[in-house]
Write an enzyme that holds these catalytic residues in place. Structure first.
Site, PDB file in Angstrom:
ATOM      1  N   SER A 231       0.875  -1.172   0.000  1.00  0.00           N
ATOM      2  CA  SER A 231       0.000   0.000   0.000  1.00  0.00           C
ATOM      3  C   SER A 231       0.910   1.218   0.000  1.00  0.00           C
ATOM      4  O   SER A 231       1.809   1.340   0.844  1.00  0.00           O
ATOM      5  CB  SER A 231      -0.899  -0.020   1.226  1.00  0.00           C
ATOM      6  OG  SER A 231      -1.910   0.956   1.095  1.00  0.00           O
ATOM      7  N   GLU A 232       0.702   2.128  -0.963  1.00  0.00           N
ATOM      8  CA  GLU A 232       1.734   3.119  -1.242  1.00  0.00           C
ATOM      9  C   GLU A 232       1.959   4.167  -0.165  1.00  0.00           C
ATOM     10  O   GLU A 232       2.954   4.884  -0.201  1.00  0.00           O
ATOM     11  CB  GLU A 232       1.519   3.770  -2.616  1.00  0.00           C
ATOM     12  CG  GLU A 232       0.212   4.488  -2.809  1.00  0.00           C
ATOM     13  CD  GLU A 232      -0.845   3.612  -3.476  1.00  0.00           C
ATOM     14  OE1 GLU A 232      -0.851   2.404  -3.232  1.00  0.00           O
ATOM     15  OE2 GLU A 232      -1.676   4.168  -4.218  1.00  0.00           O
TER      16      GLU A 232
END
Lengths: 233, 218, 233, 218
Positions: free
Chosen positions: D46-47
């Protein structure tokens, strides 16, 4: 999660695929935090014509210095070399090439290599031999040179503890160049003092996330000291 | 009389301020740590990746994983932090270190410094010196005023390969404390008993001598 | 070591010196890990014409959104905005300027600003509106654009724990942009949930070393959740 | 018949391999996580700064400091790591993520993608999408073949502002799986019961139809 288990069974397996002419990025500063056994395996393997990217080149008979004995190294990219006589001899004989790179630039080149940044500007080296032939650009009235990133076919790294998924933590100043090296190898091999089960390391305290690590092995380390300095108790 | 190594370190230590983060180069600069003024605290940065370097360890404390940029075994002070070399040079390059003290072979009136390489001799490399001189705003060069052969090390133009261009503003030698301004050395202080004439004689680069040049007091 | 004690006595003191027209870099992602009380202090202070660098701009009535109420913000540099109606209204009315920056580029611009890197190349945004007017250069057959770093007059940061010397650790994903923001402020102000004594945090596990921190304060946090998603137990 | 959202996610899930690090965009791509094949493990990136995203928390587990890039509360899996957004995008930009799945408004025969902005509507921003498409080698675009108005979203040239240029090679729509090669879409698979003719009709950009176009099996 078998697909994430990075542990390999032998040093031979750890360095499988290393071929003549490849570029190897090595963690470590002086003899501190160096991947001793992975270096020894490269020596055993006898791979030649290597380009080694490492801040230093070990000493006579230890660390990267052992790769000079059978002339396995074609080129060193380092900030400070010459702590060993064999290195000096091969350099003066023209058998070894050295590309001196400022220490901070070297660290940043490795990080950039792993982070998809092909080049960056730095004031370091502007107006010196290091800056010769490099692009110069002015920002806010100051001149900077363009430095390109470095990637390796292999990266060899020394950690302290890692879980099987390749999440690594380093001990004290043995961290040094290891985290950047780990990001910059097409194949990143990490050797550690202890392998633990996933979940045993705090997720917020991982120095090198497992995504960067391809192979992991547990080894024994001599940890030679270069400058033993002590005070009276 | 020319300053001793210890006096040179003492004089530089007067530039410290409470709460300074300081990087001390190998050699005489290291001695500065011994003369931190009473009641003042500084934290030493070591470019391999340590902020808050302590004294040398006892025999029992020696740890191969705890070294400084000179590869010496060290300890940490309370409140230290340890990080990667990339982070360490982010601090240095980003100008976060308050004072950098390092040696040199030559300095010139343009603020150029040569400190890492003598052509014809084996080149060992610049290590972190180029980053340190490029990154710091506040640098003091600490060196003897002249070479063993009596040649001035404060020049019109450096003759050796540079470590950095236009980045030096303060020089402390065994004879004097000088600042570099507008293409000249400005003589700010002289060592006790050293005459302005001697300094003029031993300074090859353009030197500005103010009307008054106070003597250092130790 | 009194010189290293970064703790200040009040939020007023924490933000002293902030003036109209300054640039403020803020940590946080969405409403997670945002410096709630430092933002509230900027609102109380009424400083105007601010350029705010932050991945998002909060929501109506919370986070950076509160700075819109009295039109304190001239320009936002963000990757994703518009979670609040007031923002949209001011933007359409031309009262607010927005510089959209890809999230990874934004994070790297902050890091570069703190690390003395004035600019770097990235493939992100090449061939898009983001790349327009920017230098293009080819490395290894691929095109990259030149992105310049960002520095702030102030950086406002939310940590979890810090020692008095300003060594900070973050909790879970509340880390996000905070460590980079912390490096990029001329004056970096950190608020945390707990201040501990120096020596209580492991030196090898510090996320933000104290050298980056100018002022430190302990606060209470609402920690509002933007998307509360749950599963049945 | 056109694929359902779930079938689209199922088809993409067949591209997974054991040990893959995967970034799933908001919307249908998120559903891919529900169809990881038996005996295979993938880790979700998840960035905002999380590798090893787990399921949603229970009411008791909800933690404001633990969210994903969609700002949803989440948990971590065993062996997860959490880091800064700079580190997260170093992973993404550096090509370390094995597979990226994201939605789009348009894709064209040059591999261009438009996914973040419709001029005239309010621009909310690209978030991490531009970094994701520029950084990943292996990207699957997941979208409907045509808009609600029946306009093809597989074009000769994108009409909307681009998210990335020349970076898309694989597209899964509700009608077909296509690859982009040498300036054309190549029809690789069709949805069950969907004819080649329908796909040809609804594809505006140059389309190459091989002699044999297998039907997907669910």
């Amino acid at each position: 999660m078998s697909g994430f288990d990075k542990v390999v069974g032998s040093y031979e397996e750890a360095m499988a695929g290393l071929e003549d002419g490849m570029t190897v990025i090595a963690g470590g500063f002086g003899l501190c935090g160096i991947p001793e056994n992975l270096i020894a395996e490269i020596k055993r393997k006898g791979t030649k014509e290597l380009t080694i990217v490492s801040n230093n080149c070990g000493v006579d008979g230890f660390g990267l210095g052992v790769l000079l004995e059978d002339r396995q190294v074609k080129k060193m990219i380092s900030s400070y070399v010459g702590e060993n006589a064999l290195f000096e001899k091969q350099l003066l004989a023209g058998e070894l090439e050295v590309e001196l790179t400022p220490q901070g630039t070297l660290a940043e080149k490795m990080r950039a290599g792993g982070a998809g940044i092909p080049a960056f500007y730095t004031a370091t080296g502007y107006g010196t031999l290091v800056g010769e032939g490099k692009d110069v650009r002015e920002f806010d009235g100051r001149k900077y040179i363009l430095e390109e990133s470095i990637k390796g076919d292999f990266a060899i790294v020394k950690g302290w503890k890692a879980d099987r998924f390749g999440n690594v933590i380093y001990r004290h100043t043995a961290q040094n160049f290891n985290p950047m090296a780990a990001t910059a190898g097409k194949i990143t091999v990490v050797e550690v003092e202890e392998i633990v089960e996933p979940g045993e390391l705090d997720p917020t305290q991982i120095h090198t996330p497992g995504i960067y690590v391809d192979r992991l092995i547990q080894g024994n380390f001599e940890k030679r000291i270069e400058q033993r300095t002590v005070r009276q108790a | 009389m020319a300053l001793s190594r210890e006096q040179m370190a003492m004089r530089v230590a007067r530039e410290l301020q409470d709460g300074y983060y300081v990087n001390l180069g190998i050699g005489i600069p290291t001695l500065v740590a011994n003369y931190v003024p009473e009641g003042m605290d500084v934290m030493l940065q070591s470019e391999n990746g340590l902020l808050g370097m302590g004294q040398f360890p006892t025999e029992e404390e020696v740890d191969a994983d705890m070294i400084n940029a000179g590869k010496q075994t060290v300890t940490t002070v309370t409140g230290a932090s340890i990080f990667s070399s990339a982070e360490s040079f982010a601090m240095i390059r980003g100008g976060h270190v308050d004072l950098t003290v390092l040696g040199a072979f030559e300095v010139d009136i343009e603020g150029n410094i040569a400190s890492y390489m003598i052509p014809g001799k084996l080149i060992k490399g610049m290590g972190g010196a180029m980053d340190l001189v490029a990154g710091a705003d506040n640098i003091i060069v600490l060196m003897t005023h002249a070479s063993k052969h009596g040649d001035s090390k404060l020049l019109e133009k450096c003759t050796l390969p540079l470590t950095g261009a236009g980045c030096i503003k303060k020089v402390l030698t065994d004879l004097a404390y000088l600042e570099i301004e507008d293409g000249a050395f400005v003589l700010k202080e002289r060592a006790p008993g050293v005459s302005v004439e001697e300094i003029v004689e031993k300074t090859a680069g353009k030197l500005i001598v103010p009307d008054e040049v106070p003597e250092m007091v130790f």
